[in-house]
Design a protein around this motif. Sequence first.
Motif, PDB file in Angstrom:
ATOM      1  N   LYS B 122       0.826  -1.110  -0.068  1.00  0.00           N
ATOM      2  CA  LYS B 122      -0.017  -0.022  -0.055  1.00  0.00           C
ATOM      3  C   LYS B 122       0.907   1.216  -0.061  1.00  0.00           C
ATOM      4  N   LEU B 123       1.923   1.343   0.796  1.00  0.00           N
ATOM      5  CA  LEU B 123       2.741   2.480   1.032  1.00  0.00           C
ATOM      6  C   LEU B 123       3.376   2.606  -0.343  1.00  0.00           C
ATOM      7  N   ALA B 125       2.565   1.728  -3.547  1.00  0.00           N
ATOM      8  CA  ALA B 125       1.933   2.152  -4.278  1.00  0.00           C
ATOM      9  C   ALA B 125       1.464   3.883  -4.117  1.00  0.00           C
ATOM     10  N   ALA B 126       1.114   4.064  -3.016  1.00  0.00           N
ATOM     11  CA  ALA B 126       0.964   5.444  -2.657  1.00  0.00           C
ATOM     12  C   ALA B 126       2.127   6.398  -2.910  1.00  0.00           C
ATOM     13  N   ALA B 127       3.372   5.665  -2.788  1.00  0.00           N
ATOM     14  CA  ALA B 127       4.740   6.480  -3.300  1.00  0.00           C
ATOM     15  C   ALA B 127       4.846   6.474  -4.761  1.00  0.00           C
ATOM     16  N   ALA B 128       4.402   5.492  -5.357  1.00  0.00           N
ATOM     17  CA  ALA B 128       4.686   5.664  -7.159  1.00  0.00           C
ATOM     18  C   ALA B 128       3.565   6.681  -7.463  1.00  0.00           C
ATOM     19  N   LEU B 129       2.510   6.794  -6.638  1.00  0.00           N
ATOM     20  CA  LEU B 129       1.464   7.434  -7.268  1.00  0.00           C
ATOM     21  C   LEU B 129       1.735   8.979  -6.789  1.00  0.00           C
ATOM     22  N   MET B 130       2.346   9.397  -5.964  1.00  0.00           N
ATOM     23  CA  MET B 130       3.043  10.603  -5.412  1.00  0.00           C
ATOM     24  C   MET B 130       3.811  11.131  -6.659  1.00  0.00           C
ATOM     25  N   ILE B 131       5.129  10.315  -6.855  1.00  0.00           N
ATOM     26  CA  ILE B 131       5.788  10.779  -7.908  1.00  0.00           C
ATOM     27  C   ILE B 131       5.279  10.974  -9.257  1.00  0.00           C
ATOM     28  N   ALA B 132       4.371   9.909  -9.968  1.00  0.00           N
ATOM     29  CA  ALA B 132       3.639   9.972 -11.058  1.00  0.00           C
ATOM     30  C   ALA B 132       2.871  11.314 -11.332  1.00  0.00           C
ATOM     31  N   LEU B 133       2.179  11.884 -10.263  1.00  0.00           N
ATOM     32  CA  LEU B 133       1.389  13.120 -10.058  1.00  0.00           C
ATOM     33  C   LEU B 133       2.383  14.326  -9.723  1.00  0.00           C
ATOM     34  N   GLY B 134       3.579  14.121  -9.479  1.00  0.00           N
ATOM     35  CA  GLY B 134       4.318  15.264  -9.394  1.00  0.00           C
ATOM     36  C   GLY B 134       5.105  15.630 -10.803  1.00  0.00           C
ATOM     37  N   TYR B 135       5.122  14.606 -11.654  1.00  0.00           N
ATOM     38  CA  TYR B 135       5.765  14.801 -13.015  1.00  0.00           C
ATOM     39  C   TYR B 135       5.203  15.681 -13.852  1.00  0.00           C
ATOM     40  N   PHE B 158       1.050  11.758  -0.424  1.00  0.00           N
ATOM     41  CA  PHE B 158       2.180  12.132   0.257  1.00  0.00           C
ATOM     42  C   PHE B 158       1.747  12.050   1.939  1.00  0.00           C
ATOM     43  N   LEU B 159       0.593  12.917   1.814  1.00  0.00           N
ATOM     44  CA  LEU B 159       0.095  13.011   3.376  1.00  0.00           C
ATOM     45  C   LEU B 159      -0.240  11.605   3.971  1.00  0.00           C
ATOM     46  N   TYR B 160      -1.002  10.820   3.082  1.00  0.00           N
ATOM     47  CA  TYR B 160      -1.309   9.442   3.361  1.00  0.00           C
ATOM     48  C   TYR B 160      -0.061   8.382   3.938  1.00  0.00           C
ATOM     49  N   ILE B 161       0.896   8.700   3.386  1.00  0.00           N
ATOM     50  CA  ILE B 161       2.346   8.118   3.916  1.00  0.00           C
ATOM     51  C   ILE B 161       2.724   8.632   5.248  1.00  0.00           C
ATOM     52  N   VAL B 162       2.782   9.951   5.236  1.00  0.00           N
ATOM     53  CA  VAL B 162       3.011  10.459   6.522  1.00  0.00           C
ATOM     54  C   VAL B 162       2.202  10.137   7.686  1.00  0.00           C
ATOM     55  N   SER B 166       3.626   8.020  10.761  1.00  0.00           N
ATOM     56  CA  SER B 166       3.698   8.616  12.042  1.00  0.00           C
ATOM     57  C   SER B 166       2.533   8.368  13.089  1.00  0.00           C
ATOM     58  N   VAL B 167       1.549   8.033  12.647  1.00  0.00           N
ATOM     59  CA  VAL B 167       0.400   7.807  13.613  1.00  0.00           C
ATOM     60  C   VAL B 167      -0.018   6.338  13.287  1.00  0.00           C
ATOM     61  N   ARG B 168      -0.326   5.763  12.518  1.00  0.00           N
ATOM     62  CA  ARG B 168      -0.862   4.416  12.412  1.00  0.00           C
ATOM     63  C   ARG B 168       0.282   3.196  12.608  1.00  0.00           C
ATOM     64  N   MET B 169       1.298   3.628  12.772  1.00  0.00           N
ATOM     65  CA  MET B 169       2.229   2.611  13.012  1.00  0.00           C
ATOM     66  C   MET B 169       2.830   2.334  14.362  1.00  0.00           C
TER      67      MET B 169
END
Lengths: 260, 260
Positions: B122-123, B125-135, B158-162, B166-169
Motif C-alpha cells: 500500500k505504501l 503504491a502511494a509513493a509511486a502515485l505521488m511521484i507520477a502526479l508530481g511529474y 504524500f500525506l497518506y504516507i506521512v 507517524s500515527v498508524r504505525m
Amino acid sequence: MDALSPAQYTLIYNLISFTVASMGAATVFFFLERGQVLRSYRTELTLAGLVTLIAFYHYLRIFMSWEAAFDFTDAGALVTTGKPFNDAYRYADWLLTVPLLVFELIAVMKLSQGRGRSLGIKLAAAAALMIALGYPGEIYRDEMALRWTFWGLSMLPFLYIVFTLSVRMADAISEQPEAVRGLVSNARWFVVVAWWFYPIVFLFPMLGVEGSVALTIEQVGYCVADIVAKVGLGLMIYAIAARKSAIEAEGGSGQVRAAA
Amino acid sequence: MDALSPAQYTLIYNLISFTVASMGAATVFFFLERGQVLRSYRTELTLAGLVTLIAFYHYLRIFMSWEAAFDFTDAGALVTTGKPFNDAYRYADWLLTVPLLVFELIAVMKLSQGRGRSLGIKLAAAAALMIALGYPGEIYRDEMALRWTFWGLSMLPFLYIVFTLSVRMADAISEQPEAVRGLVSNARWFVVVAWWFYPIVFLFPMLGVEGSVALTIEQVGYCVADIVAKVGLGLMIYAIAARKSAIEAEGGSGQVRAAA
C-alpha cells in the motif's frame, strides 16, 4: 514522417532511460538474491537475471541509438541527424530473452525430469520462431501486405504458447505443492496476458495510426511491456522459488544448511 | 531565464558529482555488508543498495546532461549549448526508488507475514502515485496553475504516507524487540521529516523565486535531500538489521552458524 514534438521526444528518451535503470536494478536483485533460495532453485534466478541483463544491454544500445538520431540546434530546436534509429535491437533482445523467459517459467515448476525439459524446449523453440517471424514484418514496415503476412505467421507459434500455458498446463499446475499452486498459476496467466501487448503494439502502424504518434505508442508500449514481462515475471519466479525453498527447508531434510 | 553565474554553475556541477560519489560508495557498502547480517535481513540490504545504485545511474545521467547543456567560449564565458538540461531523470529515479525505500523500511520490521506485505504494498503504491502526479507539474513548470494543481494532487498520497508512518504505525513499533524499538521508531520519523524537503523545494518557483536562483535552490535541494533520504535511511536499515541479527544470534538458535 511528421516531426516528433519535443514532448514526444523527451517522453521516449526518459522512458528508455527508465527501462535501462529498471533492467539493471532487476539484474542486480536477481543475482544477489540467488543465494537466498535453495540450491535447486538458483538456476531459475540465474535465468531471470540473464533476461534482464540482456535487456539492460539492448536498452543501453537503444538509448545510444535514440540519442544519435536526434540533435538540438543552438537555438534549442529538435532536429533529426540523418542517422536511423535502430529499433531492430529489440528483436535481437527478444530472440534471446523470450525463449529464456518461458524456459525459466517451466523450470521453476520442477516437473518430472523428462516432461519438464521436453515442454521447456518446445515452448522455447516456439518463442524463438515467433520472434524470427516477426522480424521481417518490422524491417519491411512500410509494406503493409508483408507486415500483415509476417504478423499472421508469427501469431501461430504465439497462439501455440498461449494455448499450452493456459489450457494444457492444468495438470502440471496441480502437481505443484499446494502452498505455491496459486503463485505458479498466476505466473503463467501473467505471461499469457502480458505477452498480448506485443502483437497489439505491432498492429498500430497497420491500423492507420501513423508518423510520430505511431512511433511514440510503439516505443512507450514496448518499454512498458518489456518491464512488465521481464522484471514482473522474474519477481514472480523469485517468489515461487523462495516459497518452495521455505517449504522444503521446513521439511527438515537438512537442505537449509546445504543452502548456506 | 536570467543567465546562470559561473559560481552557480560550478556549485551545481560539483554537487551533482558529489552525489554520484556518495550513491556509488553507499551501494558498495550495502552490498558488501550484506553478508554481515543474518540471512533473513539480507534482502533489506539488497534493497538499500538497489536504491543507491539506481540513484547512482541517474546522477551519472544528470551529470552528463548538465555538462552537455553548457559550454565555455574560448574567452572563458559560460554559454548554453541549446541542449536542454533534462531534470526529468529525477522523476524516473524517484518512480523506482521511493517505493523501494518505503518497502525496505516496512520489510526490516518483519511484521506478521500478511500484515507486513499488505502495508508495504500500500505504501509503495502511494509513493509511486505521488511521484507520477508530481511529474506533470515539473514538465509544465512555467504554467503555475498546472504546477499548483499537480503539487496539490501529489500531496494527497504524500500525506497518506506521512500519516501512516507517524500515527498508524505505533502498534507495529511496539511489536519490535525492545532493543531496536528506538531505532525503528527513529527510522520512520527520519522518513517523515526528510521527505518534506521535496514538496518544499518543488514550491520555490511558485513562491516568486525565479530564474537562476530558483534553479540553483532546486538542484542543491534535491541533491541534498536525495543523499539524506537514500543513504541516510539505508544506514538506519543497516543498523536495525545488524542489531536484530545480534539479538537473534544471542538467542542461541544456531542461526548465526546458518548465516555464516
